[in-house]
Design a protein around this motif. Structure first.
Motif, short mmCIF file in Angstrom:
data_model
loop_
_atom_site.label_atom_id
_atom_site.label_comp_id
_atom_site.label_asym_id
_atom_site.label_seq_id
_atom_site.Cartn_x
_atom_site.Cartn_y
_atom_site.Cartn_z
N LYS A 1 43.96 29.86 37.08
CA LYS A 1 42.78 29.96 38.06
C LYS A 1 41.46 30.76 37.45
CE LYS A 1 46.02 29.59 41.93
NZ LYS A 1 46.46 30.15 43.15
N TYR B 1 34.88 40.32 34.99
CA TYR B 1 35.34 39.13 35.78
C TYR B 1 36.37 39.24 36.67
CZ TYR B 1 36.65 34.50 35.96
OH TYR B 1 37.16 32.94 36.61
N HIS C 1 35.36 41.83 39.80
CA HIS C 1 34.26 41.65 40.37
C HIS C 1 33.65 40.02 40.55
CE1 HIS C 1 33.51 45.94 40.78
NE2 HIS C 1 33.63 45.85 39.15
N ASP C 2 33.91 39.30 39.65
CA ASP C 2 33.08 38.23 39.35
C ASP C 2 33.89 36.78 39.85
OD1 ASP C 2 30.95 39.43 38.59
OD2 ASP C 2 31.10 38.84 36.48
N SER C 3 35.21 37.00 39.51
CA SER C 3 36.22 35.86 39.96
C SER C 3 36.31 35.91 41.61
CB SER C 3 37.59 35.82 39.36
OG SER C 3 38.36 37.05 39.95
N ARG C 4 36.83 34.69 42.07
CA ARG C 4 36.86 34.52 43.60
C ARG C 4 38.04 35.53 43.93
NH1 ARG C 4 40.90 30.85 45.20
NH2 ARG C 4 41.92 29.67 43.47
N LEU C 5 39.13 36.08 43.03
CA LEU C 5 39.99 37.05 43.36
C LEU C 5 39.64 38.12 42.70
CD1 LEU C 5 43.19 34.52 42.93
CD2 LEU C 5 42.13 35.24 45.14
N THR C 6 40.20 39.24 43.53
CA THR C 6 39.91 40.60 42.85
C THR C 6 41.22 40.77 42.18
OG1 THR C 6 38.48 41.47 44.45
CG2 THR C 6 39.43 43.03 43.26
N ASN D 1 43.02 41.95 48.17
CA ASN D 1 42.20 41.56 49.16
C ASN D 1 40.83 42.40 49.33
OD1 ASN D 1 43.90 39.54 49.86
ND2 ASN D 1 45.12 40.88 51.18
#
Length: 808
Positions: free
Chosen positions: A546, A608, A611-616, A647
């Motif tokens: 992902k 990334y 901070h930048d991906s949809r998941l931490t 989360n």
């Protein structure tokens, strides 16, 4: 400025004549509290060698060694990366420390780790500058010697190779070229190679007991005698001059390796041998299975082979090499055909002390084994060498070849290499006819076998995987990652042969592969006994599938075959970071601009993830072996088996601490607390390792008696942080980048997690236009004293799983 230089010169002259207690000139020894001043020399007792300061150009002074009275012929330089200025001198103090100094700085050459009662530095008649206790020098017991640190020249007795006890790997380098003894890792036979930017240029070897196979220029001759030694303690090549001649081996900036002999009549260095003189000395001139000859055209195919691309051969392009006329059966029906007098191919693997019969039988039973031979290392021809992939870089020398047995399909029993010239038209037609009949028969048999197998499978086979969570659909729903068939991966990796192995770790091994589509891949094959189980496997697949970022490895696919599990990644040509910056030979080639780009690339990859991906995502095992490098040396973070999804960016606690020695943050080790700041700490350690070329784990500075972080912190406070920069690379003109990286590394290693910067701040600080913002001082960092010194981890209330720092 002119006045200052004038007074500095006057001071230098006054000190030279009045202040020093004892100076030396034209002797062969230097004792404690004596100084060798600029303009003075040490001269060996036989008057052959001389050592002192010299300048290749105006303004800088280097400590060098040369043949006395033979013109400009420097054969060794000590401080090539740390030139001196006015007031240059060589110093040995009463403790045995050897220093170079000028009016502005001190450069340490050597510091003994033991008490030396009677230290002495001596220039020997061999041209070796040695240091040790005066009572032991005559017995050849040296604590330091210049022969261990060659530059671009080998004198008789100097070695190329490594010493297991000292960890020294001796190479010679000139310009972009590096001449070295290639390691025998993974069971491969050691050989001499010339490389540039990690690409092999030429190759000599392997050693067969009396010569380097296929290397006429390295055979015993009128000028020198080659010597090769391979034991558990050392593996090296050297040579000795005959007739007491003045001889040296020189690597030129253009890559030419020459034996030079001094001619007293003409007073010049005469070339008496060139190691890489002709087209056949160029690596893989004739491609796979091709044989190079010094003729026109220069390439031919062994008997039973034809050009893989005849059209290209007509255009004098031989890179695709040769292929078998009749494909292999890969059964006990295959045979081995003896080919006489060839240079043994590259990537030979040592299979132990076996008789020729045992060696051949074992090779026949290994599907990936393409050829074998036995060499006479111990006088009984019992060292079994095999080749587990295509045969590369063969040639037909005049006198230094070996016999090799090449695997062929049953029925092709003609032996020697054929030049492919002078054959009659009838013979060619007969070969074509027989080949067509054979191919047709094979196609019929193969079709019949496939049909039978399909019918049998339809009746008997059941799905191999029928477990919730482990099926391809359940594992990667909604992704474009490919579920590979195990047979396709086996074919791509030559059945996971040793020749294709490129790494290993706690999970198992990593193999290089080539798919039928021509795409290079890296296949991570999980060992069934691995401590990493289904959870880690699924975790890595689900997470990395992902993620899309140029500084993260790209997952191409996976495979589950019974209890076996495989991950398929894009292939990284330059392997892992640890194999570059910690290797004594390769780290020289990694310049500061490249290191700086690697640091910034890793930082952007972490930005990334955090901070930048949809998941931490917290990586939890960031280390040098988990950073891979592509062909352009771009870094890509790999191995997400231990990663966690957060989360919120808050601190959590685990009951099972996992990670690698030397990279784990203090709050993680002591209390099991982890957050994105744990990755920041690991990044800080990694930055200091990249700058210094030293591993954090196990490092102990010989003077300050602290670990790597402690050393960086100490010299930072002393205003000498630049000394952390790896001494084997050239200092950049602008030192701000180096200092900024050290600064960031220390900030990331601070003891308290809340004091460390975020990765967004790190990237901002490392960008060129943000250098001015580095105006805050790092707090006391976490030195990892116990971890870096004792070699043992401190106890914890939590369960510990600590991995070694190896490629995973």
């Amino acid at each position: 400025m002119a006045a200052m230089l004038y007074w500095l010169t006057i001071c230098h002259l006054l000190i030279s004549t009045t202040s020093y207690a004892s100076c030396v000139a034209s002797t062969d020894t230097l004792f404690p509290n004596q100084f060798l001043l600029d303009g003075q020399t040490l001269v060996s007792s036989n008057q052959r060698f001389e050592m002192g300061f010299f300048s290749p150009f105006f303004g800088y002074r280097y400590l060098g060694l040369w043949y006395k009275n033979l013109g400009p012929n420097v054969v060794w330089v000590d401080n090539r990366f740390n030139p001196l200025g006015i007031g240059a001198r060589l110093v040995i103090d009463k403790t045995g420390c050897i220093f170079l100094q000028d009016f502005f700085k001190t450069v340490r050459i050597f510091k003994p780790n033991q008490n030396v009662p009677r230290p002495v530095l001596q220039l020997l008649d061999s041209g070796n500058l040695v240091f040790g206790d005066s009572s032991n020098l005559t017995a050849g017991e040296y604590l330091w010697q210049s022969f261990d640190y060659p530059v671009d020249t080998l004198l008789p007795g100097m070695k190329v190779g490594w010493d297991q006890k000292t960890g020294i790997n001796r190479t010679i380098i000139s310009g972009d070229y590096l001449f070295k003894l290639e390691s025998g890792d993974s069971g491969q036979s050691p050989q001499l190679v010339l490389v540039t930017k990690q690409q092999t240029v030429s190759r000599w070897g392997p050693w067969d007991g009396r010569k380097f196979s296929g290397s006429d220029a390295l055979m015993d001759n009128d000028n020198f005698r080659p010597i090769f030694n391979s034991t558990t303690d050392a593996c090296y090549f050297t040579f000795e001059a005959k007739d007491d001649s003045t001889l040296k081996l020189s690597l030129n900036p253009d890559g030419k390796i020459q034996f030079l002999r001094w001619n007293n009549a003409t007073m010049v260095w005469a070339v008496v041998g060139i190691l890489n003189e002709d087209i056949c000395d160029q690596y893989t001139t004739c491609g796979p299975y091709g044989v190079c000859i010094v003729e026109d055209p220069p390439c031919l195919c062994p008997d039973g082979f034809i050009a893989a691309s005849p059209g290209d051969w007509d255009k004098m392009d031989f890179t695709k090499g040769c292929r078998r006329i009749i494909p292999l059966n890969y059964t006990d029906k295959d045979v081995f055909v003896k080919n006489r007098g060839l240079k043994l191919p590259d990537n030979a693997t040592y299979w132990g002390m076996l008789s020729p019969e045992e060696c051949g039988e074992k090779c026949l039973n290994e599907r990936s084994c393409m050829a074998y031979t036995n060499v006479n290392i111990n006088g009984n021809s019992s060292k079994c060498l095999v080749w587990l992939a295509d045969l590369l870089d063969m040639r037909r020398p005049q006198k230094s070849g070996n016999d090799i047995f090449i695997r062929m399909a049953h029925g092709k029993l003609e032996a020697p290499v054929s030049h492919g010239r002078g054959k009659t038209k009838r013979k060619r037609e007969w070969i074509v006819f027989v080949s067509l009949i054979s191919v047709a028969a094979l196609l019929i048999l193969s079709t019949y076998k496939v049909l039978c197998q399909a019918m049998r499978t339809e009746v008997l086979d059941e799905p191999e995987i029928n477990q919730p969570g482990n099926s391809p659909g359940a594992l990667l729903q909604g992704t474009d990652v490919i579920a590979y068939d195990s047979s396709a991966l086996a074919a791509a990796t030559n059945n996971f042969s040793l020749a294709n192995k490129i790494g290993h770790g706690g999970f198992g091994n990593v193999y290089k592969g080539l798919l039928e589509t021509g795409i290079e891949i890296a296949v991570k094959k999980q060992d069934v006994t691995s401590r990493q189980g289904v959870k880690e496997f699924e975790n890595e697949v689900n997470l990395i599938a992902k993620l899309q970022h140029r500084n993260l490895t790209k997952l191409l696919g996976y495979c589950i075959h019974g209890v076996e599990k495989f991950l398929v990644y894009e292939f990284m040509a330059n392997n892992s970071l640890d194999k570059v910056i910690f290797d004594p030979a390769r780290r020289v080639t990694v310049t500061w601009p490249t290191r700086f780009n690697i640091i910034k690339g890793i930082a952007k990859g972490l930005v990334y993830l955090h901070h930048d991906s949809r998941l931490t995502i917290l990586h939890r095992d960031l280390k040098a072996s988990n950073v891979l490098l592509d062909r352009e040396m771009m870094p890509k973070i790999s191995d997400f088996g231990l990663a966690r999804v957060f989360n919120d960016d808050v601190e959590e606690k685990t009951q099972h601490v996992v990670g690698t020695r030397g990279y784990m943050s203090p709050e993680y080790i002591e209390n099991g607390h982890h957050s994105t700041k744990s990755d920041v700490f690991s990044f800080g350690i990694l930055v200091l390792e990249i700058v210094s070329g030293q591993r954090n784990w196990g490092y102990r500075h010989p003077i300050y008696d602290v670990g790597l972080v402690g050393y960086a912190w100490t010299i930072w406070n002393d205003g000498k942080a630049i000394e952390l920069l790896d001494p084997v690379i050239e200092k950049p003109g602008d030192l701000n980048e180096v200092l900024a990286c050290i600064h960031v590394g220390l900030l990331c290693c601070e003891r308290r997690a809340q004091d460390r910067p975020s990765m967004i701040q790190v990237v901002s600080l490392l960008e060129e236009n943000e250098m001015s913002r580095l105006n805050f001082v790092p707090l006391d960092p976490y030195f990892l004293k116990e971890l870096s010194h004792s070699g043992r981890s401190r106890d914890s209330v939590n369960g510990f799983t600590i991995t070694e720092s190896t490629a995973r």
